[in-house]
Write a protein that holds these residues in place. Structure first.
Motif, PDB file in Angstrom:
ATOM      1  N   THR A 286      30.241 -32.574  -2.019  1.00 53.05           N
ATOM      2  CA  THR A 286      31.700 -33.294  -3.171  1.00 53.05           C
ATOM      3  C   THR A 286      31.484 -33.050  -4.348  1.00 53.05           C
TER       4      THR A 286
ATOM      5  N   ASP B  19      26.343 -33.363   0.456  1.00 54.28           N
ATOM      6  CA  ASP B  19      27.606 -33.752   1.641  1.00 54.28           C
ATOM      7  C   ASP B  19      28.795 -32.451   0.955  1.00 54.28           C
TER       8      ASP B  19
ATOM      9  N   ARG C 167      31.840 -26.529   4.842  1.00 56.00           N
ATOM     10  CA  ARG C 167      31.229 -26.564   5.238  1.00 56.00           C
ATOM     11  C   ARG C 167      30.864 -26.081   6.405  1.00 56.00           C
TER      12      ARG C 167
ATOM     13  N   ALA D 211      33.536 -35.436   2.040  1.00 57.28           N
ATOM     14  CA  ALA D 211      33.309 -34.367   2.272  1.00 57.28           C
ATOM     15  C   ALA D 211      33.941 -34.359   3.252  1.00 57.28           C
TER      16      ALA D 211
END
Length: 157
Positions: free
Chosen positions: A127, A125, A139, A40
């Motif tokens: 991913t 996260d 993000r 991530a």
């Protein structure tokens, strides 16, 4: 004069069919990749001016949402939100890392889903949990500030 052996028509047709079938089966995989999935992205530090995306009461703990925002150039962007718990909200770009389709929080599972090719992403996260995408969602910094969920949208990543 040279005598060149020519393949029989049947041999040629069978070879063509075999090659075509092999190519088709290769192209029609299930979208799963055995390639390593990158980690991530780290949660970025807030920078610039935050944008209020929604009221915190409208995103209960454990839930997901899509909110409109503006990037630094003024373009409309979608922001995927996941409220991890009462104090924590996570924010991601809603652009799939496979081919740029829009990722949605609406899913039959507890994840983010790209309907174009079936990629799935973990809300905790960003991913990839199911390909064909192999990179995590970018993000954004986000926080619960008072009654609002605020995100700090950076330039396209």
């Amino acid at each position: 004069m040279t005598d060149i052996a020519r393949p029989a028509r049947r041999t040629f047709m069978c070879a063509s069919a075999a090659l075509g079938s092999a190519a088709l089966l290769t192209a029609c995989g299930d979208g799963h990749s055995e390639a390593d999935v990158p980690d991530a992205f780290p949660i970025p530090e807030p920078s610039g001016e935050g944008q209020t995306l929604m009221k915190a009461k409208d995103l209960p703990a454990g839930s997901r949402a899509l909110a409109p925002a503006k990037d630094p150039s003024g373009e409309d962007v979608g922001v995927l939100l996941f409220r991890k718990d009462e104090e924590t909200v996570l924010a991601y770009s809603n652009i799939c890392t496979h081919q740029g389709c829009a990722v949605s929080p609406k899913s039959s599972k507890d994840d983010f889903y790209c309907a174009c090719h079936g990629s799935r992403f973990a809300p905790a996260d960003g991913t990839v949990t199911n390909g064909p995408a192999i990179a995590a969602l970018p993000r954004y910094a986000a926080a619960i500030e008072g009654e609002d969920i605020v995100a700090y949208i950076t330039a396209s990543q």
